[in-house]
Design an enzyme around this catalytic site. Structure first.
Site, short mmCIF file in Angstrom:
data_model
loop_
_atom_site.label_atom_id
_atom_site.label_comp_id
_atom_site.label_asym_id
_atom_site.label_seq_id
_atom_site.Cartn_x
_atom_site.Cartn_y
_atom_site.Cartn_z
N ASP A 57 0.87 -1.15 0.00
CA ASP A 57 0.00 0.00 0.00
C ASP A 57 0.92 1.22 0.00
OD1 ASP A 57 -2.25 1.60 0.44
OD2 ASP A 57 -1.78 1.65 2.56
N LYS A 58 0.42 2.34 -0.42
CA LYS A 58 1.29 3.51 -0.40
C LYS A 58 1.13 4.29 0.91
CE LYS A 58 0.61 7.41 -2.56
NZ LYS A 58 1.05 8.46 -1.66
N ARG B 155 -0.38 14.87 -1.39
CA ARG B 155 -1.76 14.39 -1.50
C ARG B 155 -2.65 15.60 -1.73
NH1 ARG B 155 -2.62 9.49 1.17
NH2 ARG B 155 -4.66 10.10 1.92
#
Lengths: 368, 1140
Positions: free
Chosen positions: B408-409, B601
């Protein structure tokens, strides 16, 4: 509390340990011990050509002399073997073997003469050998009652089931019961030296010391404790069906009679292979001047009681001296010499390989 | 009218079995004529499996369901029934031992469970009964009881919150013992129930118990008595925010009352702890395959012996010579039956070739071995004060076999430690530079500013659109206790702490705070914010449209003081852009994409003014959807989608998520170890790509093959046509043109080859996986898979959780069924963690769900390197060796016994004494291999960590393939032949003592057995590369024990034994020089090929050379060596090459 108690359930009881432990260590740092951190001090041996090569040479250098020694020792042992089965028409025992019947009361005797071309210097051990006799057959091996043989009164009256079908005879318990005891070797062998003058001298045969001393002292015991009257002790028992005389008449001497008869004990130690020999008598060396068995003619008188023709067996008598390694057997000597040579040879080959390739390996490492 | 409709509905619901009706306080409600007493289960928790009475039969039944135990039981029964060579004790005793130990262990665990159950069940709780509080044992709570819970108590069953001591009708709970999340969660009372619980007449309808902790639907019918008049029926929807789960703890709230809805075994907690699917390791499959081979050997041995026995017996005089008569019973037995029992007897005689003890030892090894992971202090993370956690010990060795790593990141590669970096308002960029210099306001990089109004709207949106809670002042003590996600951040204003389910939200709220808008908290549905002028603004929170990973956005509907109803929405750009006016998008899109390439993000913020009608419609729709018992989720989402349209975009935010410590090094090490790393993330492609570059998964030279919505966009062609074209093109490039890879050497070894990185997004993936039309679908799929497999790194972005699992499944089921590992920290990774062969959870910030569902949990990504490269490698080598060794040692144990049959008339005569047969696997040879399999480090941990390529040496189950198995089998056969025939030749003259006395069959067996025990133990000693004192103790100890035992066993006339077969056999053997000599030479000869092989193999193995050098502390040799290694390897190992 709840969580950990349930995690056990979740694992279906298989591996809840680590999970439980995980819960326990949740709040504290793992111990910094060498064991837990897999950092125990350790010796890390590495087998390299450097360490193995000398080992090969050393093994070779040790084993070859041992092998030679063993081989020479084995070769120095005098052994003489004579077959007296009597299958051949020409054999003196032919008649005895042909006319054998279980019920005959008169023993059949035959005499074999042979010539020893080498004197037997030290103590001579007299063996009888049987071939194609499966003493190691499972049905046979288990057909004995060790507690009966150990003098247990109850087993004397009530032998083990394993002894079937040699357990009872005419409603009396057989003593000693079982197939092994029943088939005890009962040929009598006598050895005579034929003097150059033609007269026969019986060679004294010692019947003591042929069985393992531990067997004789502990494993085999006559019932009734110290009661010297074996006849009384064995009175309610039957003799094994194939025996000619009951167990208490095996020998005249008290300390070699009954279950502690050494011939009987020797027989009771079942052989490993279908061709085997068992110690029969020992010929003690009398004095240092004369050999135990000088070169010359001998005659062997056999009281032929033991039938082997029905199962195509053979009977032999073996006279042998004994060295520190036992009887004559070139196998060990050859094995040691072979292994020693192989090791030595491998050492040479490896040295060659190591020298050739090891160098290249090193140089490539450095060059690149 | 309304009521009648509802009644009808209720009735209908009741008949369908998927809902239940609960009478609050167990009072009959006026509507239903007959009060139906509840027939729900009581609140007794039964987690135990057994009772005193059924323990024995049930446990035995469960144990004998295992195939191995059953096999041994059959063998045992055969021994009891048929006249077999070995006594039933020989196989019964080990079996009994195994069964007893397991039973004791399970019994103990069950006793613990009983104890825990009792503690829970007897716990005194307060129940309101007819207006009085009654103390009751927890197990006596019935569904419908109103229960009082005070602060710091755990809820005794699943409760619907009716009344809270807090004014705003909320209470706080932590679910630490349920899912490990220690943050406070807010739960709400059902409105209108707080006034008087005694007078409350209500029924609750809710779904049948189901295990999902985060789902609950129900509704409450409240009959309000209005002054002796007709009762008024009010309906309230119930959701997970009203449900207090058993096992959770009440925090920060003095007292609550709740009505129990699910009790006992029907609580969500109890439902959740029912079995997880068992994963099986590749080693276990190998064991089973080998087992089959050995079973075949066993059966063929038995058949050969049986056949030969009857051939042999057909010769006259052999079957029943005069000295060895059969019993009457034997004579009477039917010939065919006799044959069959003979066959069974041989089976029993040779059954030791498949040892019970192997299963025990493997289990013990796994169980004990997994402690080393929990004990490892390198896995200890001082921040969360936790080390690694092992949830299953079945998969230890699988850690050494991983070929594909799916990571997963967010939270895994990155820290999930968010920091607000910049924002973009109406197309203008605002970068918050430094806390010190420019506290007072945003800085405009481009010397331009968005209008003041827009700016403030944006900041208000940030302040309002979230589910963050303000930690109360005064509860400062709790700061350490709760999940301190904000404690890590620099806190400009220390008195404010925030609690939120996602760190992004906190980062945003804090970001807004830096710009002057402070969120003060939520009080009775009223959000307070302090604006730049230090005025308090109040907004009435009307609705929260929750975030979920599918929608990828959340909204709030608030009403400001002037009565305007506003909807604020924030979410991923892909989910916001289609819902706003297109003309606004372009200005912001540029910023968003730039931010994303920087690895930030991004979230977009939009708003919408709702007119009164619109709001009324939305409100009604939401209410209706929330009341639905069926498909509530779907209905809610459709309402959400309706509401969240036609918004206008205000701006975007960029939040930085820093990489985990040593993320790049770890990834590089994994790639160096030959693992393929796939990043599966729900994040944007650009963000994910930049993370991949940062982690060095993609290198500068890596050619990226992109298969995303963007590359598929083509005016001329349809999407699936284009997809096919692209796939074919990439396939040609990456698979066909690549030079054939030699097995064992992966691409990254050779720098000459072009590295490929592959990027795919969720939409395209679903196009590949679930194509609209079936033709070419399988071809596409196989192309896709092959491209993926030939790329060094694959990045899958925009993944839904289920798609992650889909990818894992696809790789798992591909050719060669490679071993996959999934690592993740959040709930969205659970599906892939469960799907992969090995699931690793990171004890991150996104709760504990990943950890709970994982097989192993580690605090940080960087620990993965040691877990795989060191622990995994060692465990694999250990267990592989253990398995091979076990088969080998039993083969050379039984082979002489088999050969002996040829010399004893195929009579099933055992070569060894029963004691030896029994003890061989239990005592004489079991401990050294167990110690080896726990302690062996054939390469030291440091070297394993520094030299990732060593991991490749054991790839593809290298030590348990057929070749090594054949080697071990041949070695076993060779040694078995040696043992038997060596002694056989010795016994051609059984006069082996210097007093001329002869040895019998038991001496024969004992010599063989002595050689055997010494050889197999020394063979292990030869294999041991890491001699700790334990190894020394155990190896020499078990040899000494064998000698001691043999003396002891032969030294006494054993009462109760039928035969004294070994009386003084061992001692007599030792008194014979020949026996000594034969034992020595046979041991040496048996080990000779092994020694030879070790010596010959050494010069070839590249790594062994390295090992040697580094182990012998020749430090200088490392640097020339590294220059010969390929470039990729060099990059990191040179950086980190201390002299070992």
């Amino acid at each position: 509390m709840m969580a950990s108690s349930y995690s056990a359930k979740e694992e279906d009881g298989h591996h809840s340990g680590p999970a439980g432990l995980g819960a326990a260590t949740r709040t504290r740092k793992p111990d910094n011990t060498a064991f837990k951190q897999q950092r125990l001090p350790a010796w890390q041996p590495i087998l390299t050509a450097g360490t193995v090569l000398p080992a090969f040479f050393i093994i070779g250098l040790i084993f070859i002399p041992i092998g030679i020694g063993l081989y020479v020792t084995s070769n120095n042992i005098n052994e003489f073997e004579i077959d007296y089965t009597g299958t051949d028409m020409s054999s003196p025992c032919f008649n005895c073997s042909q006319n054998f019947s279980w019920n005959s009361t008169t023993p059949c005797k035959c005499v074999l003469s042979f010539y020893l071309d080498q004197p037997f210097e030290s103590n001579v051990f007299m063996y009888y050998g049987l071939s194609n006799f499966y003493q190691n057959h499972r049905r046979y091996v288990k057909s004995r009652d060790d507690s009966q043989l150990n003098g247990d009164e109850r087993s004397l009256k009530e032998p083990s089931k394993e002894c079937e079908p040699y357990r009872t005879n005419e409603n009396k318990p057989i003593a000693p019961c079982g197939a092994i005891a029943n088939s005890m070797f009962n040929d009598t062998l006598d050895l005579f030296y034929i003097n150059p003058s033609g007269s026969k001298t019986q060679i004294p045969l010692n019947k003591k010391g042929i069985a393992w001393s531990t067997d004789k002292r502990v494993k085999f015991r006559n019932p009734g404790g110290s009661n010297p009257n074996l006849t009384a002790v064995f009175k309610d028992t039957a003799k094994p069906v194939n025996w000619h005389k009951p167990v208490y008449e095996l020998d005249s001497e008290a300390d070699n009679n009954g279950f502690i008869n050494e011939d009987f004990i020797v027989w009771m130690r079942t052989a490993a292979l279908p061709t085997f020999r068992k110690l029969y008598r020992i010929i003690q060396k009398n004095n240092n001047m004369t050999p135990t068995l000088p070169r010359g003619n001998y005659s062997l008188e056999v009281t032929y009681n033991y039938p082997v023709r029905s199962f195509e067996g053979r009977k032999r008598v073996i006279l042998s001296t004994i060295s520190w390694m036992g009887g004559k057997n070139p196998f060990l000597g050859i094995a040691y010499m072979t292994v020693g040579s192989i090791c030595f040879f491998l050492g040479v080959v490896l040295l060659f390989i190591h020298h050739k390739y090891g160098n290249r390996n090193n140089s490539s490492d450095i060059a690149s | 009218m309304l009521r009648r409709r509802i009644n009808r509905l209720c009735g209908g619901d009741e008949k369908r079995l998927d809902s239940r009706t609960i009478y609050v306080g167990n009072r009959p409600c006026p509507d239903t004529e007959a009060f139906i007493p509840s027939k729900f289960c009581d609140n007794r928790i039964v987690s135990s499996k057994y009772t005193v009475w059924n323990f024995l039969p049930k446990n035995l039944f469960e144990q004998f369901r295992r195939i191995a135990n059953f096999y041994f039981l059959i063998i045992f029964l055969v021994q009891v029934i048929v006249d077999t060579p070995t006594s039933p004790v020989t196989s019964g005793l080990p079996l009994f031992f195994v069964i007893t130990v397991t039973a004791i262990k399970q019994g103990y665990e069950d006793w613990l469970r009983h104890k825990a159950d009792k503690e829970v069940n007897k716990y005194l709780v307060t129940v309101l009964e007819d207006g009085r509080s009654v103390r009751k044992e927890s197990e006596k709570i019935k569904v419908g009881d109103v229960v009082e819970v005070v602060e710091d108590e755990t809820f005794p069953c699943d409760l619907i919150l009716l009344e809270s001591s807090r004014e705003d009708g909320t209470c706080f709970v932590t679910t630490a013992s349920l899912d490990g999340e220690s943050n406070h969660k807010t739960h709400y009372t059902v409105s209108d129930t707080e006034k008087d619980l005694q007078a409350l007449t209500a029924t609750i309808e809710c779904e049948q118990p189901q295990p999902d902790l985060y789902k609950f639907v129900g509704r409450m019918h409240i009959y309000q008595q209005e002054q002796e008049q007709e009762q008024e029926l009010v309906v309230r929807s119930l959701g997970p925010e009203n449900l207090l789960l058993k096992g959770a703890t009440l925090k920060n709230t003095k007292k609550i009352y709740g009505v129990s809805v699910y009790t006992g075994m029907e609580t969500k907690m109890a439902l959740n702890y029912q079995g997880k699917s068992q994963k099986r390791s590749a080693v276990e499959k190998s064991i089973n395959a080998f087992l089959l081979v050995y079973l075949c050997i066993l059966i063929s041995k038995a058949i050969v012996c049986t056949t030969l026995k009857y051939v042999w017996q057909s010769k006259a005089g052999q079957d029943e010579p005069w000295y060895n008569q059969k019993t009457q019973k034997e004579k009477d037995t039917n010939m065919y039956l006799k044959m069959f029992t003979d066959f069974l007897s041989f089976m029993v005689l040779f059954n030791f070739i498949i040892p019970v003890s192997m299963y025990v030892t493997v289990e013990m090894q796994k169980f004990l071995g997994s402690f080393f992971i929990t004990w490892d202090k390198d896995f200890f993370d001082p921040e969360i004060e936790e080390g690694a956690l092992v949830n299953t010990s079945d998969l230890n060795e699988e850690l050494g076999q991983v070929e594909y790593v799916f990571t997963d990141k967010t939270g895994t590669l990155t820290q999930n430690n968010m920091e607000f970096i910049e924002c973009c308002i109406d197309g203008f960029q605002y970068r918050y530079r430094d806390t010190l210099s420019e506290v007072d306001g945003p800085v405009n990089n481009q010397q331009q500013n968005a209008g003041q109004e827009k700016e403030e709207l944006f900041l208000r949106a940030l302040c309002l659109c979230h589910t963050v809670q303000v930690k109360e002042a005064g509860s400062e003590v709790l700061v350490d206790e709760v999940d301190g996600m904000d404690g890590l951040l620099p806190q400009p204003e220390q008195e404010t702490g925030f609690i939120a389910s996602s760190p992004d939200e906190i980062a945003l709220v804090k970001g807004a705070m830096k710009y002057g808008f402070t969120f003060l908290g939520l009080e009775s549905k009223c959000m307070k914010i302090k604006n730049r002028q230090n005025d308090i603004e109040e907004y009435k929170l009307l609705h929260v449209l929750n975030f979920d990973p599918v929608r990828r956005r959340m909204s709030v509907i608030v009403q400001n003081n002037s009565g305007e109803t506003l909807l604020f929405c924030k979410g991923a750009d892909s989910s916001i852009f289609p819902r706003v006016r297109p003309e606004e998008v372009d200005r912001i899109r540029m910023h968003v994409e730039r931010n994303a390439t920087d690895g930030y993000r991004t979230l977009c913020v939009a708003y919408k003014k709702l007119s009164a009608e619109e709001y009324a419609m939305a409100d009604a729709g939401l209410m209706e959807a929330r009341l639905a018992l069926q498909d509530r989720e779907e209905r809610l989402i459709s309402v959400y989608n309706q509401v969240e349209t036609g918004m206008s975009l205000i701006g975007a935010t960029a939040v930085e998520d820093r990489l985990q410590e040593e993320a790049a090094e770890t990834m590089e090490a994994l790639q160096g170890a030959g693992m393929k790393v796939w990043v599966l993330t729900g994040d944007k492609m650009e963000t994910a790509k930049s993370t991949c570059y940062a982690c060095r998964l993609f290198q500068r030279g890596t050619e990226l093959l992109e298969l995303t919505v963007r590359t598929l966009k083509d005016e001329d062609k349809k999407r699936d046509v284009k997809l096919k074209e692209l796939l074919q093109e990439y396939y040609k490039k990456a698979v066909l043109d690549a030079p054939p890879v030699r097995p064992g050497v992966t691409r990254s070894w050779s720098t000459a080859n072009q590295d490929y990185g592959f990027i795919v997004d969720g939409a395209t993936l679903s196009l590949v996986m679930n194509p609209p039309c079936d033709d070419d679908a399988s071809q596409n799929k196989s192309f896709f898979l092959q491209i993926c497999q030939s790329c060094t790194a694959v990045l899958c972005c925009r993944m839904a959780p289920l798609q992650k699992a889909q990818i894992v499944k696809m790789v798992k089921n591909s050719k060669g069924s490679p071993i996959t590992l999934s690592i993740g920290d959040g709930a969205n990774d659970v599906s892939m963690i469960l799907e992969a062969h090995v699931g690793i959870g990171i004890k991150g910030k996104e709760g504990r769900q990943a950890v709970r569902n994982s097989d192993y949990a580690i605090p940080k990504l960087k620990h993965l390197k040691k877990l795989l490269l060191a622990h995994g490698h060692l465990y694999y080598v250990r267990i592989a060796h253990l398995v091979q060794y076990f088969f080998y040692k039993n083969l050379c144990f039984i082979l002489p016994q088999f050969l002996y049959q040829f010399f004893c008339g195929y009579s099933q005569q055992p070569l060894y004494d029963a004691a030896y047969l029994t003890m061989y696997n239990i005592c004489f040879t079991s401990m050294p291999i167990l110690a080896y399999s726990l302690l062996e480090q054939h390469i030291s941990i440091e070297i394993l960590l520094h030299n990732a390529a060593l991991y490749r040496e054991i790839a593809n189950n290298a030590m348990l393939r057929w070749r090594p198995f054949l080697y071990w089998t041949l070695l076993g056969i060779f040694q078995g032949l040696m043992f038997f025939f060596g002694v056989r030749f010795l016994f051609s003259n059984p006069a082996l003592q210097d007093n001329g006395q002869v040895f019998g069959n038991w001496s024969y067996g004992t010599i063989v057995f002595t050689v055997l025990v010494f050889t197999v133990t020394l063979k292990l000693a030869l294999d041991t590369r890491h001699w700790t004192w334990i190894n020394h103790f155990v190896i020499w100890g078990s040899l000494a024990f064998y000698v001691f035992f043999s003396f002891f066993w032969g030294g006494i006339i054993w009462p109760f034994l039928k035969q004294q077969r070994l009386y003084f056999v061992f001692a007599n053997m030792l008194s014979s020089v020949s026996a000594w000599l034969v034992i020595i030479i046979l041991i040496l000869l048996s080990l000779l090929p092994e020694i030879l092989l070790v010596v010959l193999r050494k010069p070839r193995g590249h790594h062994s050379q390295q090992k040697k050098q580094s182990q012998s502390n020749v430090g200088g040799n490392q640097s020339p060596e590294s220059s010969t290694r390929p470039l990729l390897m060099r990059t990191f190992s040179d950086e980190s090459s201390p002299v070992v």
